[in-house]
Design a protein around this motif. Structure first.
Motif, short mmCIF file in Angstrom:
data_model
loop_
_atom_site.label_atom_id
_atom_site.label_comp_id
_atom_site.label_asym_id
_atom_site.label_seq_id
_atom_site.Cartn_x
_atom_site.Cartn_y
_atom_site.Cartn_z
N SER A 1 0.83 -1.21 0.00
CA SER A 1 0.00 0.00 0.00
C SER A 1 0.86 1.26 0.00
O SER A 1 0.57 2.23 -0.71
CB SER A 1 -0.93 0.00 1.22
OG SER A 1 -1.83 -1.08 1.17
N PRO B 1 -8.83 -7.13 -2.45
CA PRO B 1 -8.17 -6.31 -3.48
C PRO B 1 -6.85 -5.77 -2.96
O PRO B 1 -6.73 -5.39 -1.79
CB PRO B 1 -9.18 -5.19 -3.72
CG PRO B 1 -9.88 -5.04 -2.40
CD PRO B 1 -9.94 -6.41 -1.79
N CYS B 2 -5.85 -5.75 -3.82
CA CYS B 2 -4.55 -5.18 -3.47
C CYS B 2 -4.15 -4.26 -4.61
O CYS B 2 -4.11 -4.67 -5.77
CB CYS B 2 -3.52 -6.29 -3.29
SG CYS B 2 -1.89 -5.72 -2.74
N LEU B 3 -3.89 -3.00 -4.29
CA LEU B 3 -3.57 -2.02 -5.32
C LEU B 3 -2.18 -2.28 -5.88
O LEU B 3 -1.19 -2.28 -5.16
CB LEU B 3 -3.65 -0.60 -4.75
CG LEU B 3 -3.53 0.54 -5.76
CD1 LEU B 3 -4.66 0.48 -6.78
CD2 LEU B 3 -3.56 1.88 -5.03
N ASP B 4 -2.11 -2.53 -7.21
CA ASP B 4 -0.86 -2.88 -7.84
C ASP B 4 0.04 -1.65 -7.99
O ASP B 4 -0.41 -0.59 -8.45
CB ASP B 4 -1.15 -3.47 -9.23
CG ASP B 4 0.04 -4.22 -9.79
OD1 ASP B 4 0.16 -5.43 -9.51
OD2 ASP B 4 0.84 -3.60 -10.50
N PHE C 1 -6.34 -2.86 -9.17
CA PHE C 1 -6.26 -3.94 -8.19
C PHE C 1 -5.88 -5.28 -8.81
O PHE C 1 -6.26 -5.59 -9.94
CB PHE C 1 -7.60 -4.08 -7.45
CG PHE C 1 -7.92 -2.92 -6.57
CD1 PHE C 1 -7.20 -2.69 -5.41
CD2 PHE C 1 -8.94 -2.05 -6.89
CE1 PHE C 1 -7.48 -1.60 -4.59
CE2 PHE C 1 -9.25 -0.97 -6.08
CZ PHE C 1 -8.52 -0.74 -4.92
#
Length: 219
Positions: A82, A163-166, A172
């Motif tokens: 993040s 979800p993981c923000l790239d 995501f």
């Protein structure tokens, strides 16, 4: 109210930031390996690792006489990813072909601690969603349950996606237990392989064919 000042200060050093980036491959490194990676002395690396360990960012794994260091867990990896997504700056890369190739591979596909990231991870999430294998809330659907079981994943209905923000694509990719399990299984099936870097990953022709049979088109 939580006091985040100490853990924030632990990240506020370029060498420790580089250590965190290296450990995002999900594996354990020796202090000597990390010292070489960061171009610092072993004693300097020991001091940096002591700071990160004191605030719970890294943990130690001992095997015989050897000492290994790894991130303390997926929660720490999520914080690092993040922070990276909003950092707006990267470490300078040498202007040569090898560095350019490594950066290209990093953006194309990699592991983000224990799940897939880069264009490969982003497209995986998009394709699973578009074909109805996961819901808008990243839960496995009935069709998704059948698909994942065919890949050899037991009890897909128990897995939750997050979800993981790239960091390279600013959209995501799929994390959480679902993302981790899929990544582990695709590597075990040899549908995805590591490249010259432990963290970079790419889809092989056999994997492309197997995923294509399910309607999934990945880079």
């Amino acid at each position: 109210m939580p006091d985040i000042s100490k853990i924030s200060s632990a990240f506020a050093d370029r060498t420790r930031a580089a250590v965190c980036g290296a450990l995002m491959d999900g594996t354990a490194w020796t202090p000597t390996e990390l010292a070489g990676f960061c171009s610092v002395s072993k004693s300097t690396m020991s001091e940096h690792l002591a700071v990160l360990k004191a605030v719970g960012v890294v943990g130690e794994v001992r095997q015989g006489r050897h000492r290994y260091v790894r991130l303390a867990g997926p929660e720490v990896a999520s914080v690092i990813e993040s922070l990276a997504s909003i950092a707006g700056a990267n470490f300078p890369s040498p202007k040569n072909y090898n560095a350019h190739r490594a950066n290209t591979e990093f953006a194309a596909g990699r592991t983000c601690y224990n799940h897939l990231a880069g264009e490969l991870g982003v497209r995986l999430l998009q394709e699973l969603s578009a074909h109805g294998y996961i819901s808008a809330h990243l839960q496995v659907t009935e069709d998704g349950d059948e698909l994942l079981r065919s890949w050899g994943i037991p009890h897909p209905e128990r897995l939750e996606g997050k979800p993981c923000l790239d960091t390279t694509h600013r959209v995501f990719h799929l994390a959480g237990g679902l993302g981790s399990t899929i990544c582990t299984r695709l590597l075990a099936l040899s549908w995805i392989e590591r490249t010259h870097s432990n963290r970079c990953a790419r889809l092989v022709p056999e994997g492309r064919a197997a995923l294509g049979a399910a309607g999934l088109s990945l880079p």
